[in-house]
Design an enzyme around this catalytic site. Structure first.
Site, PDB file in Angstrom:
ATOM      1  N   ARG A 108       0.845  -1.210   0.000  1.00 30.88           N
ATOM      2  CA  ARG A 108       0.000   0.000   0.000  1.00 30.88           C
ATOM      3  C   ARG A 108       0.868   1.243   0.000  1.00 30.88           C
ATOM      4  O   ARG A 108       0.624   2.199  -0.738  1.00 30.88           O
ATOM      5  CB  ARG A 108      -0.901   0.020   1.237  1.00 30.88           C
ATOM      6  CG  ARG A 108      -1.943  -1.067   1.218  1.00 30.88           C
ATOM      7  CD  ARG A 108      -2.898  -0.918   2.406  1.00 30.88           C
ATOM      8  NE  ARG A 108      -3.805  -2.035   2.440  1.00 30.88           N
ATOM      9  CZ  ARG A 108      -3.941  -2.879   3.468  1.00 30.88           C
ATOM     10  NH1 ARG A 108      -3.238  -2.702   4.576  1.00 30.88           N
ATOM     11  NH2 ARG A 108      -4.781  -3.877   3.392  1.00 30.88           N
TER      12      ARG A 108
ATOM     13  N   PHE B 124     -10.980  -5.681  -5.878  1.00 28.17           N
ATOM     14  CA  PHE B 124     -10.958  -6.502  -4.660  1.00 28.17           C
ATOM     15  C   PHE B 124     -10.497  -5.599  -3.497  1.00 28.17           C
ATOM     16  O   PHE B 124      -9.549  -5.916  -2.787  1.00 28.17           O
ATOM     17  CB  PHE B 124     -10.024  -7.714  -4.805  1.00 28.17           C
ATOM     18  CG  PHE B 124     -10.244  -8.529  -6.047  1.00 28.17           C
ATOM     19  CD1 PHE B 124     -11.227  -9.516  -6.073  1.00 28.17           C
ATOM     20  CD2 PHE B 124      -9.482  -8.314  -7.183  1.00 28.17           C
ATOM     21  CE1 PHE B 124     -11.423 -10.277  -7.226  1.00 28.17           C
ATOM     22  CE2 PHE B 124      -9.681  -9.072  -8.337  1.00 28.17           C
ATOM     23  CZ  PHE B 124     -10.647 -10.060  -8.361  1.00 28.17           C
TER      24      PHE B 124
ATOM     25  N   ASP C 101     -15.605  -4.212  -4.903  1.00 31.18           N
ATOM     26  CA  ASP C 101     -15.562  -5.469  -4.146  1.00 31.18           C
ATOM     27  C   ASP C 101     -16.947  -6.080  -4.186  1.00 31.18           C
ATOM     28  O   ASP C 101     -17.956  -5.380  -4.287  1.00 31.18           O
ATOM     29  CB  ASP C 101     -15.123  -5.225  -2.692  1.00 31.18           C
ATOM     30  CG  ASP C 101     -14.604  -6.495  -2.024  1.00 31.18           C
ATOM     31  OD1 ASP C 101     -13.380  -6.660  -1.905  1.00 31.18           O
ATOM     32  OD2 ASP C 101     -15.444  -7.352  -1.636  1.00 31.18           O
TER      33      ASP C 101
ATOM     34  N   ASP D 272      -5.969  -7.288  -6.310  1.00 34.90           N
ATOM     35  CA  ASP D 272      -5.575  -8.048  -5.115  1.00 34.90           C
ATOM     36  C   ASP D 272      -6.650  -9.094  -4.816  1.00 34.90           C
ATOM     37  O   ASP D 272      -7.394  -8.969  -3.840  1.00 34.90           O
ATOM     38  CB  ASP D 272      -5.390  -7.086  -3.924  1.00 34.90           C
ATOM     39  CG  ASP D 272      -4.957  -7.814  -2.658  1.00 34.90           C
ATOM     40  OD1 ASP D 272      -4.421  -8.936  -2.758  1.00 34.90           O
ATOM     41  OD2 ASP D 272      -5.159  -7.253  -1.556  1.00 34.90           O
TER      42      ASP D 272
ATOM     43  N   CYS E 178      -2.169 -14.316  -3.478  1.00 35.29           N
ATOM     44  CA  CYS E 178      -1.949 -14.854  -2.133  1.00 35.29           C
ATOM     45  C   CYS E 178      -2.189 -16.369  -2.127  1.00 35.29           C
ATOM     46  O   CYS E 178      -2.409 -16.963  -1.086  1.00 35.29           O
ATOM     47  CB  CYS E 178      -2.808 -14.139  -1.104  1.00 35.29           C
ATOM     48  SG  CYS E 178      -4.564 -14.241  -1.438  1.00 35.29           S
TER      49      CYS E 178
HETATM   50  N1  SAH Z   1      -7.100  -5.393  -1.202  1.00 33.66           N
HETATM   51  C1  SAH Z   1      -7.751  -5.666   0.067  1.00 33.66           C
HETATM   52  C2  SAH Z   1      -7.808  -7.149   0.390  1.00 33.66           C
HETATM   53  C3  SAH Z   1      -8.453  -8.005  -0.646  1.00 33.66           C
HETATM   54  S1  SAH Z   1      -8.974  -9.542  -0.080  1.00 33.66           S
HETATM   55  C4  SAH Z   1      -7.078  -4.870   1.168  1.00 33.66           C
HETATM   56  O1  SAH Z   1      -6.060  -4.244   0.929  1.00 33.66           O
HETATM   57  O2  SAH Z   1      -7.584  -4.880   2.293  1.00 33.66           O
HETATM   58  C5  SAH Z   1      -9.977 -10.099  -1.360  1.00 33.66           C
HETATM   59  C6  SAH Z   1     -11.298  -9.371  -1.499  1.00 33.66           C
HETATM   60  O3  SAH Z   1     -11.899  -9.849  -2.694  1.00 33.66           O
HETATM   61  C7  SAH Z   1     -12.337  -9.611  -0.415  1.00 33.66           C
HETATM   62  O4  SAH Z   1     -12.744  -8.372   0.116  1.00 33.66           O
HETATM   63  C8  SAH Z   1     -13.526 -10.284  -1.117  1.00 33.66           C
HETATM   64  O5  SAH Z   1     -14.783  -9.790  -0.657  1.00 33.66           O
HETATM   65  C9  SAH Z   1     -13.309  -9.851  -2.539  1.00 33.66           C
HETATM   66  N2  SAH Z   1     -13.809 -10.727  -3.610  1.00 33.66           N
HETATM   67  C10 SAH Z   1     -13.730 -12.063  -3.717  1.00 33.66           C
HETATM   68  N3  SAH Z   1     -14.176 -12.471  -4.930  1.00 33.66           N
HETATM   69  C11 SAH Z   1     -14.535 -11.339  -5.604  1.00 33.66           C
HETATM   70  C12 SAH Z   1     -15.051 -11.090  -6.913  1.00 33.66           C
HETATM   71  N4  SAH Z   1     -15.258 -12.083  -7.778  1.00 33.66           N
HETATM   72  N5  SAH Z   1     -15.286  -9.818  -7.262  1.00 33.66           N
HETATM   73  C13 SAH Z   1     -15.074  -8.805  -6.397  1.00 33.66           C
HETATM   74  N6  SAH Z   1     -14.576  -8.989  -5.152  1.00 33.66           N
HETATM   75  C14 SAH Z   1     -14.311 -10.237  -4.771  1.00 33.66           C
END
Ligand code: SAH
Length: 402
Positions: free
Chosen positions: A217, A233, A256, A306, A346
């Site tokens: 970040r 995401f 998200d 992410d 991840c």
């Molecule tokens: N970038 C974030 C962490 C991401 S974790 C941070 O810095 O805090 C992954 C995220 O993807 C989760 O919030 C989950 O709700 C979301 N997610 C999972 N599948 C998804 C999809 N198909 N489309 C959009 N969001 C999704």
């Protein structure tokens, strides 16, 4: 005072199986055992001896799992007791002194094997700790661990989130989140590199916040200044807030699938003195969103991807690689020429080379040149035991797409 030798029930190894342990690896698979320990319950402590009868290490045993023994110490004179755990926790705390508390008061405090405490994860959110116990061996130490954590950290509460399904493999119950010590509020205010966030330790994803992305970040900020940024995401807006704080003219779109996450992202903007209405917050599937953005001819200067782990097992790996390829292709397509792509994975079974491979395939397909700028793994609060590269999971790459 002469200390008495310490002994535990013994397990012995097949010939030459002590070698990886001597290099610092902390797992013994059941196939490496010549003789299992007798009369001990799952999670009981054992001394590991070589085939020639020499002491090799001490750890805990589970007859039900592929990893039969996880090592806690290589020192024959070290008993596994309250003092041992306090010592390990103090060492973990010492490493985290790299964080200035006025800037950053949330980080992983104990990273399992990486901190010499296999099966235990502890995240710190200001004065609250969120712990996860993943193995029968650590479960047997539960009260000792909670006590040691409270004493050594000065925390005001410890929440146990033992809800991972993987506990069943260990013969453990899957539990509801519960306070194990002190008081644990519904929300905890934390600082990360000076940015403010509200974490829900009880119900938030993982233990409440993705603290493994702190350094990525921070790295994003310099690319985001006064730019149009897309955070895919976004969860509760970790990357988005950093990006928006980087310049007055920065405009961020956060996407998200989780409605509560997007609502929290909006609140995080306000909490950081940003006007949420100057930015965009969308509850959507990222793949659908990107397809739509592409059809509408949208262009961003910076795109962050992410996603959650696409593959949790080896067998899911090739499907996952396809998903990363598709995601990275779409991400590049909504990026203006010369824009910056941050892409993360991840999935433990997807390595850095795999991630770079999917980027290369996307670049070739789109016939766009890609410059690799920066690559990251875990932050310092997620140390990886050098002898156990297989426990690394996070990869992140910044690149410029021509
Ligand atoms: N970038 C974030 C962490 C991401 S974790 C941070 O810095 O805090 C992954 C995220 O993807 C989760 O919030 C989950 O709700 C979301 N997610 C999972 N599948 C998804 C999809 N198909 N489309 C959009 N969001 C999704």
């Amino acid at each position: 005072m002469v200390s008495l030798p310490v002994h535990y029930p013994t397990a012995s190894l097949r010939p030459h199986r002590e070698e990886s342990l001597q290099s610092g690896h902390l797992w013994i698979f059941s196939g490496a055992l010549q003789q299992s320990p007798h009369w001990i319950e799952a999670g009981g402590l054992v001394d590991v001896k070589s085939s020639t009868g020499e002491f090799v290490a001490r750890g805990y045993y589970n007859p039900q799992t592929d990893i039969a023994i996880r090592i806690l110490t290589h020192d024959a004179g070290e008993a596994i007791d309250g003092a041992f755990f306090r010592h390990r926790i103090r060492s973990a705390i010492e490493l985290r002194q790299v964080f200035e508390p006025e800037q950053t008061n949330t980080y992983r405090l104990v990273h399992s094997e990486g901190d010499g405490l296999p099966g235990l994860v502890v995240d710190r959110y200001a004065d609250i700790l969120v712990a996860q116990i993943h193995t029968a061996g650590m479960e047997r130490q539960r009260s000792v661990l909670i006590d040691a954590l409270m004493k050594e950290t000065g925390a005001t509460g410890v929440l146990l989130r033992n809800e991972s399904q993987s506990r069943r493999r260990e013969g453990l119950e899957v539990e509801e989140p519960a306070a194990a010590a002190g008081d644990v509020p519904e929300q905890v205010a934390v600082r990360e590199n000076g940015a403010q966030f509200l974490v829900d330790p009880w119900r938030g994803q993982k233990t409440g916040f993705f603290i493994d992305q702190r350094d990525k970040r921070a790295a994003l900020r310099k690319y985001a200044r006064n730019k149009r940024v897309l955070d895919c995401f976004s969860y509760t807006g970790g990357f988005s807030v950093y990006a928006a704080l980087s310049g007055n003219a920065t405009i961020v779109t956060s996407v998200d699938i989780s409605a509560p996450a997007i609502e929290a992202a909006r609140k995080h903007f306000a909490l950081n003195g940003l006007e949420p209405n100057d930015h965009e917050f969308l509850i959507a599937d990222v793949f659908d969103y990107l397809e739509r953005a592409l059809r509408n001819g949208e262009q961003f200067d910076v795109v962050a991807l992410d996603p959650p782990a696409f593959a949790k097992t080896q067998s899911a790996r090739s499907q996952a690689l396809k998903a990363y390829r598709r995601l990275n292709t779409l991400g590049m397509q909504v990026l203006r020429p010369g824009g910056i792509l941050l892409t993360c994975s991840c999935s433990g079974v997807v390595g850095m080379d795999d991630l770079l491979g999917t980027l290369a395939q996307a670049a070739r397909y789109l016939r766009r040149p890609v410059q690799l700028l920066e690559s990251y793994t875990h932050g310092v609060d997620h140390p990886i035991n050098l002898a156990m590269p297989e426990t690394a999971y996070l990869k992140a790459v910044f690149c410029r797409v021509g």
